[in-house]
Design an enzyme around this catalytic site. Structure first.
Site, short mmCIF file in Angstrom:
data_model
loop_
_atom_site.label_atom_id
_atom_site.label_comp_id
_atom_site.label_asym_id
_atom_site.label_seq_id
_atom_site.Cartn_x
_atom_site.Cartn_y
_atom_site.Cartn_z
N ASP A 112 -111.93 17.01 30.58
CA ASP A 112 -112.28 18.25 31.27
C ASP A 112 -113.58 18.84 30.72
O ASP A 112 -114.16 19.74 31.31
CB ASP A 112 -111.15 19.29 31.11
CG ASP A 112 -110.30 19.41 32.38
OD1 ASP A 112 -110.80 19.00 33.45
OD2 ASP A 112 -109.17 19.90 32.30
N LYS B 73 -105.03 15.17 41.49
CA LYS B 73 -105.65 14.37 40.42
C LYS B 73 -104.85 13.08 40.20
O LYS B 73 -105.42 12.00 40.05
CB LYS B 73 -105.75 15.19 39.13
CG LYS B 73 -106.77 16.33 39.26
CD LYS B 73 -106.67 17.37 38.16
CE LYS B 73 -107.59 18.56 38.46
NZ LYS B 73 -107.47 19.66 37.51
N GLN C 242 -103.75 21.47 32.66
CA GLN C 242 -104.12 22.29 33.82
C GLN C 242 -104.11 23.78 33.44
O GLN C 242 -103.13 24.29 32.91
CB GLN C 242 -103.12 22.02 34.96
CG GLN C 242 -103.50 22.68 36.27
CD GLN C 242 -104.81 22.16 36.87
OE1 GLN C 242 -105.09 20.96 36.84
NE2 GLN C 242 -105.63 23.05 37.39
#
Ligand code: NAP
Length: 292
Positions: A120, A53, A97
């Protein structure tokens, strides 16, 4: 059978974003998107995903900040870090994460991210907006799958779609998106899980299967009808002594036997994975533009 190449499609999306960022720099005065990634502990797979990412941000010209925290950090300290990122005007998007260590509540962490920075798309406000068909941060994996279908100009209208898996990050939002009134979308969707009776029968009835169950090579040739589109979300590390890393990546679909029956299929790796990152980049760009 045509391969749905996520590397190729994600490259095209990242190139578009790169041009848009370059344009921001030309016009001047406009903020460059800035993603903050929070990594707790040093789980190998999570390291790889976060690394990819950050790399994508660099390629496109976004700013990125990687915040590494020890695996034994307290929940309170992590929530404080998120609060600081929420209040930092330089940061447009925040991703934490997953999975988090057992002593930290995923739910509390997800809820702590300000909805305007929820790239997200896991915050209840983002999910609520998605369900209502309002503009929203769409969770990156299902969003990436829509972008992939769009890239290959696949018209899903009227299809019977079966989504195997009902997680909040993949299966559930995927089912909502495929059933929504849009393109890709307008499918009749069945969502299957570990209590589904006759999973094989449901899969065999599908024009489009999204396999997101995390069981390597679970979907076999006898579960797929001729001409189906198969999207394989699964990524499982399976021990493999022949690989330098010591493991091979396996999807949820038995590619060798299923692929000859398909009209389109995604490979693993190189299918949904890169699209997830491209989708996250699009969400980060949106977060920044919403503010600009
Ligand atoms: P998850 O939270 O573990 O959810 C798995 C889902 O599959 C659950 O709903 C479970 O049902 C269902 N399931 C498990 N075994 C089943 C069976 N035998 N038959 C039918 N349904 C079954 O997993 P996830 O986070 O959604 O991830 C799924 C896979 O996608 C994993 O391999 C993960 O690594 C991968 N993934 C890939 C990407 C990417 O970018 N490519 C992104 C995210 C995830 P119950 O609800 O009944 O338990």
């Amino acid at each position: 059978m045509q391969l749905l190449d996520g590397v190729l499609a994600s490259k095209a999306i990242k190139e578009e974003l790169k041009l848009e960022v370059a344009q921001l720099a030309v016009t001047g005065g406009q903020k460059i998107p800035h993603l903050a990634a929070v990594l707790v502990g040093n789980n190998g797979a999570s390291e790889t995903y976060v690394g990819a990412k950050v790399k994508a941000c660099n390629e496109i010209g976004f700013k990125s900040t990687l915040i590494r925290l020890e695996a034994d950090i307290s929940e309170h300290k992590l929530l404080t870090t998120i609060e600081e990122l929420n209040n930092d005007l330089n940061i447009d998007g925040i991703l934490v994460q997953l999975p988090l260590p057992k002593h930290i509540s995923d739910e509390k962490v997800i809820n702590a991210i300000h909805p305007s920075k929820d790239v997200d798309g896991f915050h209840p406000i983002s999910v609520g907006r998605l369900v209502q068909g309002l503009p929203a941060f769409v969770p990156a994996t299902p969003y990436g799958i829509l972008l992939l279908l769009e890239h290959y100009q696949i018209d899903t209208k009227g299809m019977n779609a079966v989504v195997v898996g009902r997680s909040n990050i993949v299966g559930r939002p995927m089912s909502i998106l495929l059933s929504s009134n849009g393109n890709p979308g307008n499918c009749t969707v069945t969502i299957c899980h570990s209590h589904t009776r006759d999973l094989k029968g449901w899969c065999r009835s599908a024009d489009l299967i999204v396999a997101a169950l995390g069981k390597p090579e679970f979907i076999t040739e006898d579960m797929v009808k001729e001409g189906a589109i198969v999207i394989d979300v699964g990524i499982t590390r399976v021990p493999d002594a022949s690989k330098k890393s010591g493991f091979a990546l396996k999807g949820d679909v038995h590619f060798a036997s299923v692929s000859p029956k398909c009209s389109f299929i995604t490979p693993v790796p190189g299918g949904v994975g890169p699209m997830t990152i491209a989708a996250l980049m699009k969400n980060t760009f949106k977060a920044c533009m919403d503010k600009n």
